[in-house]
Enzyme design. Structure first.
Site, mmCIF file in Angstrom:
data_model
loop_
_atom_site.group_PDB
_atom_site.id
_atom_site.type_symbol
_atom_site.label_atom_id
_atom_site.label_comp_id
_atom_site.label_asym_id
_atom_site.label_seq_id
_atom_site.Cartn_x
_atom_site.Cartn_y
_atom_site.Cartn_z
ATOM 1 N N GLY A 190 -30.835 9.632 27.455
ATOM 2 C CA GLY A 190 -29.840 9.682 26.691
ATOM 3 C C GLY A 190 -29.209 10.768 27.919
ATOM 4 N N GLY A 191 -28.434 11.123 26.879
ATOM 5 C CA GLY A 191 -27.507 12.302 28.048
ATOM 6 C C GLY A 191 -28.919 13.965 28.053
ATOM 7 N N PHE A 192 -29.731 13.670 27.131
ATOM 8 C CA PHE A 192 -30.717 14.719 26.657
ATOM 9 C C PHE A 192 -32.135 14.169 27.951
ATOM 10 C CE2 PHE A 192 -31.220 11.274 23.419
ATOM 11 C CZ PHE A 192 -32.700 11.240 24.213
ATOM 12 N N GLY A 193 -32.194 13.600 28.352
ATOM 13 C CA GLY A 193 -33.298 12.748 28.758
ATOM 14 C C GLY A 193 -33.285 11.664 28.468
ATOM 15 N N ASP B 108 -23.331 16.023 13.670
ATOM 16 C CA ASP B 108 -23.749 14.616 15.085
ATOM 17 C C ASP B 108 -24.579 13.365 13.716
ATOM 18 O OD1 ASP B 108 -23.274 13.273 17.007
ATOM 19 O OD2 ASP B 108 -25.107 13.202 18.316
ATOM 20 N N LYS C 219 -39.620 13.068 22.523
ATOM 21 C CA LYS C 219 -37.888 13.569 23.548
ATOM 22 C C LYS C 219 -38.200 14.440 24.900
ATOM 23 C CE LYS C 219 -34.286 14.117 21.605
ATOM 24 N NZ LYS C 219 -33.181 15.205 20.481
ATOM 25 N N VAL D 229 -36.949 9.374 25.296
ATOM 26 C CA VAL D 229 -37.943 9.371 24.656
ATOM 27 C C VAL D 229 -38.652 8.123 24.917
ATOM 28 C CG1 VAL D 229 -37.780 9.263 22.231
ATOM 29 C CG2 VAL D 229 -35.631 9.898 23.337
ATOM 30 N N LEU E 139 -38.652 4.224 25.245
ATOM 31 C CA LEU E 139 -37.805 3.694 23.743
ATOM 32 C C LEU E 139 -36.292 3.598 23.864
ATOM 33 C CD1 LEU E 139 -40.094 5.465 21.116
ATOM 34 C CD2 LEU E 139 -40.018 3.506 22.014
ATOM 35 N N GLY E 140 -36.409 4.818 25.149
ATOM 36 C CA GLY E 140 -34.460 5.314 25.267
ATOM 37 C C GLY E 140 -34.693 6.320 25.753
#
Length: 653
Positions: free
Chosen positions: A349-352, A465, A369, A354, A346-347
């Site tokens: 980011g900086g975390f990993g 955030d 996630k 999803v 799905l997408g």
């Protein structure tokens, strides 16, 4: 050989490796001529070697001359990625167009690809355009679609992505494995008149595909300055990948000149011979220290893990967290996502990353996630999100269903939001336009959710955030606030214990940037910017005609001072209620006031939005007042505010 003959031979060799003109340049193989190298980048075997196989390294190369105009540019290059294993690599390379080479000096390796770091990714001040060839693959499951091509603007989050491959003449998509060790050619073309960016890939020696892999509308004139550098960035993480550019042609205006394939084929042979020599011969004097160091590091890691696990068990934080949510087995989540297939992605980011998943027992759609081991979001954020979100129940908050862990991987399982993030919908990344009724409903919903966090739950939750990318849309387009990894909670009537700056630029309140102290008021500031973004359809910070970043709050205020505040409403909205739009815009400016004592509480904001309480009348000049109570009383006689206590705080993140 006579001196003049030797000079002619040298000139001929330079001519073979590189030709350059005011309109552009072509490298059919590389020399040091007109290149600016950074990090571990070097010229090796007539190729441009961006990374040399060392771990956690960065390599960059730019054409040394700045181009004063790239109105409609075109480039093509041939690359080869040599992975340490047939099915694993890290982390890829990117063609970049940048305002300056100095802005990349603080970049990080691994997922930041030598272009960004965890603080500046997403900042409009980066002024960087890139086409990334992302090769990071799952360490458990191999999927040929796991490597992809993306178009990036100032951020690691691509505005457009596609699995690596090309379209054949009959329209069939043929996947490409970027880490095959074989040369692959890339074409990037930008047309300033149509603002169209086209990206194409093909195996080496094949013609440029008629249908591009990616085709995206971007106004690069508003993103990049008039004078730019062009080049490449690359990075490795925990694997020893080698990234090479074999040939490169660039034109700042018009089509790039074709590459000389006969010359490039000789370079490719040189590279292969060099790789074979390096694999077949490891000197004993090198091997012994490497083995000794590896054994030592392994023992240290084992000891550190033992100490950590023992400490974690003693402190009661060892995974079995009181979060009110059931845990899932790793096997369940693997099955739900078809082995974390990129088709379920799905997408990221900086975390990993999803993924969308379907639980095999209940057939329920979920979002998973998957926090990567190299993520900036670590154990503390993981536990925070589970502990906080696991207990919360509100129709406008993303529901956490459970969690899991596998070795060094952390996984969170949520309700699936089929319409994605508000950020993507609002800013046209999926070509869907939200009408005013839907936008106002989302604003009211998120306000209700924040009121619950600040005022109605058993503890006070400071989200820290709030932004459109953290608002997800369910099947009825209702907004739900998610991502509580940075959230902090405290008892009612006390202060939050956090002194570490967190959040996203553009949404960060001035006192938070100055003191690093998160309060209800800093959440309200971010929500005010959020309201303006939804109503105006503009990002929190955008560049003006001179390329300078302008906060959305300042832009709306300037529009109001110049006439009607309604002129700042998103022009894509063909029909909206003027009174409602004016309320949202003025309330957004009030919530994002520079002085925290003026900002209303979330409970009062909800009352304003549902017309239980009338918003006090004020003029644009009120927004520039300093923090003096008598000034505020003069302009707004009865404007209840948060009156946040800004006492000294300690501890925290």
């Amino acid at each position: 050989m006579p001196p003049h003959s030797l000079l002619l031979c040298l000139l001929f060799l330079v001519q073979i490796s590189m030709s350059y003109s005011i309109g552009g340049f072509t490298y059919d193989g590389f020399s040091d001529s007109m290149l600016r190298l950074d990090g571990v980048a070097s010229i090796s075997s007539r190729s441009l070697m961006l990374t040399d196989g060392t771990l956690q390294s960065i390599g960059r190369a730019f054409f040394a001359r700045r181009f004063d105009s790239v109105s409609s540019f075109s480039t093509t290059f041939v690359f080869v990625i040599t992975p340490p294993y047939p099915d694993r690599s890290s982390h890829g390379l990117a063609f970049t167009v940048s305002a300056t080479t100095d802005s990349l000096l603080d970049a990080l390796p691994s997922q930041y690809m030598g272009m960004f770091n965890f603080e500046n990714t997403g900042n409009v001040t980066n002024r960087l355009f890139a086409v990334e060839l992302d090769t990071i693959l799952s360490t458990e499951f191999r999927d040929p679609d796991s490597n992809h091509v993306g178009i990036d603007v100032n951020s690691l989050e691509s505005v457009s992505t596609h699995a690596a491959g090309y379209y054949t003449p009959n329209g069939t998509f043929s996947p490409l494995k970027l880490i095959s060790g074989e040369p692959i050619q890339v074409w990037v073309d930008y047309d300033d008149s149509s603002h169209l960016v086209n990206v194409s890939l093909a195996p080496y020696l094949q013609h440029k595909p008629q249908r591009p892999l990616l085709s995206t509308t971007l106004n690069l004139t508003s993103i990049l300055p008039s004078s730019v550098y062009v080049g490449f960035a690359s990075a490795t993480g925990t694997l020893r990948s080698i990234h090479r550019i074999i040939g490169w042609s660039f034109s700042p205006d018009g089509e790039a000149k074709p590459l000389d394939y006969s010359a490039l084929s000789e370079v490719i042979q040189d590279v292969r011979r060099a790789d074979q020599r390096s694999r077949s011969h490891i000197p004993r004097k090198v091997l012994i220290p490497v083995v000794t160091m590896s054994v030592t590091i392994t023992l240290v890691i084992i000891l550190a893990l033992y100490v950590y696990m023992k400490k974690a068990r003693g402190s009661g934080e060892y995974w079995e967290i009181d979060c009110g949510s059931s845990s899932f087995t790793y096997k369940d989540l693997v099955s739900a996502t078809s082995g974390f297939s990129d088709k379920m992605l799905l997408g990221k980011g900086g975390f990993g990353k999803v993924y969308r998943g379907v639980l095999q027992t209940s057939k329920q759609n979920v979002a998973i996630k998957r926090v990567s081991p190299e993520s900036k979001q670590g154990m503390k954020e993981f536990i925070a999100e589970i502990t906080i979100l696991g207990h919360l129940r509100h129709r406008n908050l993303v529901q956490l269903l459970g969690y899991s862990r596998h070795k060094s991987e952390l996984l969170l399982v949520y309700d699936y939001m089929p319409n994605g993030s508000l950020d993507r919908v609002l800013h046209g990344q999926n070509k869907q336009i939200l009408d005013w009724v839907c936008r106002l409903n989302i604003i009211k919903g998120i306000a209700s959710g924040l009121c619950y966090l600040h005022e109605e739950w058993e503890k006070v939750v400071i989200h820290r955030d709030i932004k459109t990318s953290n608002v997800l849309l369910d099947n009825e387009m209702n907004g739900r606030l998610g991502d509580f990894g940075l959230a902090r909670l405290h008892n009612h009537g006390t202060d939050a214990h956090t002194t570490h700056l967190a959040g996203t630029w553009g949404y960060i309140a001035p006192e938070l940037a100055r003191l690093g102290r998160a309060t209800k008021a800093t959440d309200v500031f971010a929500f005010g910017v959020f309201m303006l973004e939804v109503a105006c359809g503009r990002r929190p910070i955008e560049a003006n005609d001179y390329g300078d970043p302008v906060p959305l709050t300042d832009w709306v205020t300037n529009v109001w001072e110049s006439g009607s505040i309604l002129k700042s409403v998103d022009p894509k909205l063909e029909d909206y209620v003027k009174e409602e739009a004016e309320l949202v815009l003025k309330l957004g400016l009030l919530c994002s006031h520079q002085a925290h004592i003026v900002r209303p509480s979330m409970r009062l904001i909800v009352q304003y939005l549902v017309n239980d309480v009338l918003l006090p009348d004020f003029q644009p000049s009120f927004l520039s007042l300093a923090s003096r109570d008598e000034d505020f009383d003069q302009y707004i006689p009865a404007c209840p505010s948060i009156a946040t206590t800004m006492t000294g705080l300690s501890g925290g993140r």
